[in-house]
Write an enzyme that holds these catalytic residues in place. Structure first.
Site, PDB file in Angstrom:
ATOM      1  CG  HIS A 492      -1.743   1.232   1.397  1.00 32.41           C
ATOM      2  ND1 HIS A 492      -3.098   1.249   1.176  1.00 32.41           N
ATOM      3  CD2 HIS A 492      -1.410   2.501   1.756  1.00 32.41           C
ATOM      4  CE1 HIS A 492      -3.555   2.477   1.383  1.00 32.41           C
ATOM      5  NE2 HIS A 492      -2.547   3.252   1.754  1.00 32.41           N
ATOM      6  CD  GLU A 493       1.512   3.666   3.711  1.00 33.91           C
ATOM      7  OE1 GLU A 493       1.714   4.727   3.098  1.00 33.91           O
ATOM      8  OE2 GLU A 493       0.466   3.449   4.365  1.00 33.91           O
ATOM      9  CG  HIS A 496       0.426   6.370  -0.628  1.00 30.08           C
ATOM     10  ND1 HIS A 496      -0.620   7.060  -1.211  1.00 30.08           N
ATOM     11  CD2 HIS A 496      -0.098   5.748   0.457  1.00 30.08           C
ATOM     12  CE1 HIS A 496      -1.726   6.858  -0.482  1.00 30.08           C
ATOM     13  NE2 HIS A 496      -1.434   6.053   0.518  1.00 30.08           N
TER      14      HIS A 496
HETATM   15 ZN   LIG Z   1      -2.681   5.333   2.021  1.00 28.18          ZN
END
Ligand SMILES: [Zn+2]
Length: 698
Positions: A492-493, A496
């Site tokens: 997830h990170e 980003h």
């Molecule tokens: Zn996030």
């Protein structure tokens, strides 16, 4: 005379530029003379920040004055563009400070944070509420149809104008004065909230010294707790903390119901203990001030104010959307609770299921149903292997290569630094910082020490990205072995991070709406458990054996397990956030009462607590998710649908789809309209179906 003046100007310009090139003894005020211009962490001391900040405020003030005093008619270049590039030094220092204060704070940094918050707030207001500056911006904005601007420039102009209006530039002098006071107080309250929370999180420890108290806990979890005790000079004991990697396994496996209650109560009472770190009055005051501020600016509520710039646009839209998912998920959660109660009864336990029992009994049911638990999969999720896996996915999709570098300054020994390249060309720097420590706040996030942009002359500035998690730590005899959920958080990170690394914009300062920014991160979660990806990275940390197909199959089957709970605890927090921020009157709230009533309104069952209770809901009080916590599930509509675009081709690495995703979404950052960007990628707007299916709520 004229000649003399000119000479004097030239002399002073030369003098000024000498000053610039001269080495300052404050490293924050020098160009970062390091590989790739990363901050020289080894040289930066806490005492450097305050003088650097003050210098940076002055520098931006001078830049703003130059814009205001420009005798030329305002136009895009001499007003909007130059304003976007003002405050570069402040931005540079703020990013270093913000990242360090979140990931590696100490008393000095916290003191500086408290001290600088109101000064920063005043500085921002001096710019945002400056009428001469606003009139120049407005004049360019009013003539926008005559200007030949490209899309990014148009968006920058519109955003700049709206930012001024939303900051109060069009208000009367008395209202502006009121607004300044509110902003200043809010800035201090937000800092206080975060500092209280860190103190409360670090302040609680479950210390065990009898072997029988460890009943039910897997060896790995016991070793972790022993390592923790050792690090706290309590050798021979076992320590569990309120950090998720320490707390969750205890709740999942401990047979001791009283201890589960003790630990979980420690967690959900954070900031609500009526002590010096209590956050109730802090958030009651924040809520009240946010309503006052929004009304001053002409909005019905804070939510109306915040959502105007989001994809959702209005609170009604958010409530309606959350309500739809809530209705689908609540019966599923109820059924899950009933199944747990049935198991308790069957085992002869004469008690009612409580929130601290949920992890324990759901784990038991999962084990019985799928013959799967975290301890079976952990050996295949060694953290280095998981990172290899995410790098592999980024390579297949976007052709990126990640090379570990050890010659680049870092702010903590736990940080791993990578140079990111594509076809041999530099793309950016990625720092990854994975383990919990008292100096780091909870959760996981991604930020930048420098974001991608082009400088005022059009030269490319490459990003320096930082990704921070609180993952399971290595213990004395084992490397860090993650749960499947922790592996997903890393992906997830990393999503980003890719959004920041592949950004390809011109102007600094554009921000991605909250309810769109989770699309690039959450779409990455779809790859983590794909068999094609698992076989590349999920290798046993001792034998190197690839995760057996049988386990992959179980993981897949279990992926929708406990989804009623997961969805409801998340939605409860989202609704709590919306309830606070949809208030239309500045009232004095009794926080416990407000929280209870808000949850009762939706029929939240007693066995489930909201994922975040009010007093430790950092996203909405300290972070940027006020009236925005709903964004994760809103974006799940987008990411579920976007991942379908890959699936439909029969190839989860389809290069055409990946190229389109990069071009229309990742590279544009916040420089376009989210819905238009999404449609450019997918050809149509998404529906809620893929989300419900994904969660097994259909
Ligand atoms: Zn996030």
């Amino acid at each position: 005379m004229k000649k003399l003046t000119l000479l004097m100007i030239i002399a002073s310009v030369i003098f000024a530029s000498c000053m610039q090139n001269e080495k300052n003894d404050n490293p924050l005020l020098n160009d970062f003379d390091t590989p790739f211009g990363v901050p020289p962490f080894d040289l930066i001391k806490a005492s450097h920040f305050k003088p650097a900040y003050l210098k940076a405020f002055d520098e931006q003030k001078a830049e703003i004055n130059a814009i205001i005093n420009n005798p030329e008619e305002p136009d895009f270049n001499n007003t909007i563009k130059i304003l976007a590039y003002s405050g570069e030094l402040l931005n540079k220092i703020g990013r270093v400070f913000g990242s360090l204060n979140s990931a590696n704070t100490n008393d000095s940094l916290q003191t500086i944070n408290r001290e600088m918050a109101p000064i920063s707030s005043r500085h921002r207001d001096d710019i945002n509420l400056n009428d001469t500056l606003f009139q120049r911006v407005k004049s360019v904005y009013d003539n926008r149809d005559e200007l030949k601007l490209n899309d990014e420039e148009k968006k920058l102009l519109e955003d700049t104008y709206k930012d001024f209006v939303r900051s109060g530039a069009a208000l009367s002098p008395e209202s502006k004065e009121k607004l300044r006071k509110i902003n200043e107080e809010l800035s201090m309250l937000q800092v206080k909230f975060g500092q209280n929370l860190l103190a409360e999180t670090n302040g609680f420890k479950l210390i065990l010294d009898k072997k029988e108290e460890l009943s039910g806990l897997p060896d790995g979890v016991i070793e972790q707790a022993a390592s923790m005790a050792k690090s706290l000079n309590m050798e021979g004991k076992w320590v569990f903390t309120l950090q998720v990697p320490s707390m969750t396994p205890f709740l999942q496996y401990s047979d001791n119901r009283d201890l589960r209650e003790k630990l979980f109560t420690g967690y959900f009472m954070k900031g609500d203990n009526d002590n010096e770190y209590d956050n109730k009055s802090v958030i009651a005051r924040i809520t009240k001030l946010r309503v006052e501020r929004s009304k001053l600016l002409g909005y019905k509520s804070f939510a109306d104010f915040a959502l105007e710039r989001n994809m959702a646009k209005t609170p009604e839209k958010v409530f309606e959307f959350l309500g739809q998912v809530w209705t689908a998920a609540l019966p599923v959660a109820n059924a899950e609770a009933a199944a747990q109660q049935e198991l308790i009864n069957r085992e002869g336990g004469k008690f009612k299921l409580e929130p601290w029992d949920w992890w324990y009994y759901s784990e038991k049911i999962k084990k019985a149903k799928y013959d799967l638990d975290d301890e079976i999969t952990r050996p295949y999720f060694k953290i280095d292997n998981v990172m290899e896996g995410m790098f592999y996915v980024a390579n297949r999709l976007y052709g990126l290569t990640f090379t570990k570098r050890t010659d680049i300054p870092k702010y903590h020994p736990d940080v791993n630094t990578f140079e990111v390249t594509r076809n041999g060309k530099h793309v950016g720097i990625l720092m990854i910082d994975n383990y919990p420590r008292p100096s780091k706040r909870g959760g996981a996030w991604c930020g930048t020490f420098r974001s991608q942009k082009r400088d005022i002359d059009g030269k490319m500035i490459y990003p320096v990205v930082t990704m921070v998690t609180n993952s399971t730590m290595p213990s004395t005899d084992k490397p860090s072995l993650l749960t499947a959920l922790e592996a997903e958080t890393l992906f997830h990170e990393f999503g980003h991070a890719l959004n920041n690394l592949l950004s390809n914009i011109t102007y600094p300062g554009s921000s991605i709406p909250r309810d769109f920014v989770e699309l690039p991160s959450q779409i990455m979660e779809h790859w983590v458990l794909e068999p094609e990806v698992l076989k590349v990275y999920a290798k046993h940390y001792q034998t190197g054996e690839v995760i057996p197909l049988e386990i992959v199959d179980k993981l897949d089957k279990a992926s929708k397990f406990n989804m009623g709970f997961t969805t409801i605890e998340y939605l409860a927090a989202s609704l709590l956030d919306m309830e606070y921020h949809a208030l239309t009157e500045p009232v004095d709230l009794d926080i416990r009462d407000f929280e209870n009533k808000s949850m009762a309104k939706y029929g939240l069952i007693n066995e489930i607590k909201p994922r975040y209770r009010s007093t430790y809901f950092n996203h909405i009080w300290g972070g940027g998710y006020s009236a925005g916590y709903y964004s994760y599930i809103w974006c799940e509509v987008l990411d579920s649908d976007a991942f379908q675009a890959f699936r439909e081709t029969g190839d989860i690495f389809n290069s055409e789809v990946a190229a389109r995703f990069e071009k229309e979404i990742l590279s544009k950052g916040g420089s376009g309209d989210p819905l238009a960007m999404y449609i450019a990628f997918r050809g149509k707007a998404p529906g809620i179906e893929a989300l419900l299916e994904n969660r097994g709520l259909k």
